[in-house]
Design an enzyme around this catalytic site. Structure first.
Site, PDB file in Angstrom:
ATOM      1  N   ALA A 256       0.804  -1.226   0.000  1.00  0.00           N
ATOM      2  CA  ALA A 256       0.000   0.000   0.000  1.00  0.00           C
ATOM      3  C   ALA A 256       0.839   1.278   0.000  1.00  0.00           C
ATOM      4  CB  ALA A 256      -0.938  -0.009   1.204  1.00  0.00           C
ATOM      5  N   GLU A 325      10.229 -10.850   2.987  1.00  0.00           N
ATOM      6  CA  GLU A 325       9.631  -9.977   1.971  1.00  0.00           C
ATOM      7  C   GLU A 325      10.647  -9.567   0.906  1.00  0.00           C
ATOM      8  OE1 GLU A 325       6.339  -7.136   2.897  1.00  0.00           O
ATOM      9  OE2 GLU A 325       7.957  -5.670   2.581  1.00  0.00           O
ATOM     10  N   LYS A 367      -0.293  -1.964  14.299  1.00  0.00           N
ATOM     11  CA  LYS A 367       0.918  -2.747  14.565  1.00  0.00           C
ATOM     12  C   LYS A 367       1.411  -2.472  15.990  1.00  0.00           C
ATOM     13  CE  LYS A 367       1.043  -4.105  10.214  1.00  0.00           C
ATOM     14  NZ  LYS A 367       0.771  -5.504   9.813  1.00  0.00           N
TER      15      LYS A 367
END
EC number: 2.4.1.87
Length: 376
Positions: A256, A325, A367
């Site tokens: 995002a 990632e 988070k």
């Protein structure tokens, strides 16, 4: 010899010729094809050829070409019907996807893969197709340590409501403390499988070792249980339908915060020593490891290759900047995904809500790393 004798001899000769000829054509070897040599191996089946030649000739003295043409037409008709039937079992991209519906965003990649945004897909066509296929979709999630009590119940409850509604779903829940898994009542077509995994001391290792665990479970049982598999982070919550428009051979999720940024500004791993290294000047998109998926075999390939890179980095005493990632982005650079999901499928409300985000399917949870991670 008198005339009577000549007549008798002639009649005997003719009778003999007729008898021999008749016996010949009714024998397994009999055929008119002996008069030429054919290079077509199918013409060597004499009994079949004899059946084609002779019954027609002796059917009122007329060879039945019309019947032959009718049989050929019937065969062509059957082939055409089969082609039409095959067409109905195929789902072509242009049947359900219209990139022109969202001209303000990137909807097709350089390698012609669709980027799925709200408004670009025909849900009715997709649902009709996949309902006939009777698919099963797997959803794997890891909840380690305090992630169990903070996020797991809300994630599964919301997935039960919004994920692949109307289709069979198996939730694969990986935890390090099975007794802490809450009881969650699931809807029809949904099942829940819990597996205990070894805890790691560092959250970075939890993320990276998950690639190994996913691959092991695909090989052990998942490949035989589902048609498609998604792997997702648990600190998210579904708030809108996440449906069959997301299914594909290999599926990647746009991050995002980075979907409008130039590739040279991406937070790729830039150190050459790492297996996840991507040099400046290369890269297509920045993909978010919170969601990836595809067929079980493709997800197996993703996780195995990423884990190979992780092990190579450990051997060389280096850790990629964004761990699993970073390796996922390297994988998708070399192995282009067949479908990409827009940021609408995994959005962070801290960004706000720009005009190109028409709906949010799966927003990030807050988070709270200080509460859920042992080492921040």
């Amino acid at each position: 010899m008198n005339v009577k004798g000549n007549v008798i001899l002639s009649m005997l000769a003719v009778s003999t010729v007729i008898a021999v000829f008749w016996e010949y054509i009714n024998s397994p070897e009999g055929s008119f094809l002996w008069i030429y040599h054919s290079k077509n191996p199918e013409a060597d089946d004499s009994s079949a050829q004899k059946g084609w030649w002779f019954p027609g000739w002796f059917n009122n003295g007329i060879h039945n070409y019309q019947q032959q043409e009718e049989d050929t037409d019937k065969e062509k008709g059957k082939e055409e019907e089969q082609r039409k039937e095959d067409d109905t079992t195929q789902l072509w991209l242009w049947d359900w996807f219209n990139p022109k519906k969202r001209p303000e965003v990137v909807t097709v990649t350089k390698w012609k893969a669709p980027v799925v945004w709200e408004g670009t897909y025909n849900k009715a066509i997709l649902e009709n197709y996949y309902a006939k296929q009777k698919i099963t979709v797997g959803l794997m999630v890891f909840a380690i340590g305090r992630y169990i009590e903070h996020y797991l119940e809300e994630f599964i409850t919301s997935a039960n409501r919004y994920f692949m509604v109307g289709h069979k779903v198996i939730f694969y829940v990986m935890v390090d403390d099975v007794p802490k898994v809450p009881f969650i009542e699931l809807g029809p077509l949904r099942s829940f499988k819990v597996f205990e995994v070894k805890p790691e001391k560092r959250w970075q290792d939890i993320c990276m070792m998950s690639m190994k665990t996913i691959g092991e479970h695909i090989l052990a049982h998942i490949q035989h249980e589902v048609d498609f598999l998604f792997c997702m982070d648990v600190d998210q919550v579904f708030q809108d339908h996440f449906g069959v428009e997301t299914l594909g051979q290999s599926v990647a999720q746009l991050q995002a915060w980075w979907y409008k940024v130039d590739p040279d500004d991406f937070t790729y791993e830039r150190r050459k020593e790492s297996a996840a290294y991507i040099p400046f000047g290369q890269g297509d998109f920045y993909y978010y490891a919170a969601i990836f998926g595809g067929t079980p075999i493709q997800v197996l390939s993703i996780t195995q290759e990423c884990f190979k890179g992780i092990l190579l980095d450990k051997k060389n005493d280096i850790e990629a900047e964004w761990h699993d990632e970073s390796h996922l982005n390297k994988y998708f650079l070399l192995n282009k995904p067949s479908k990409i999901l827009s940021p609408e499928y995994c959005w962070d409300y801290h960004i706000g809500l720009p005009s190109d985000i028409k709906t949010v399917k799966l927003p990030w949870q807050t988070k709270e790393y200080n509460l859920v991670r042992n080492n921040v």
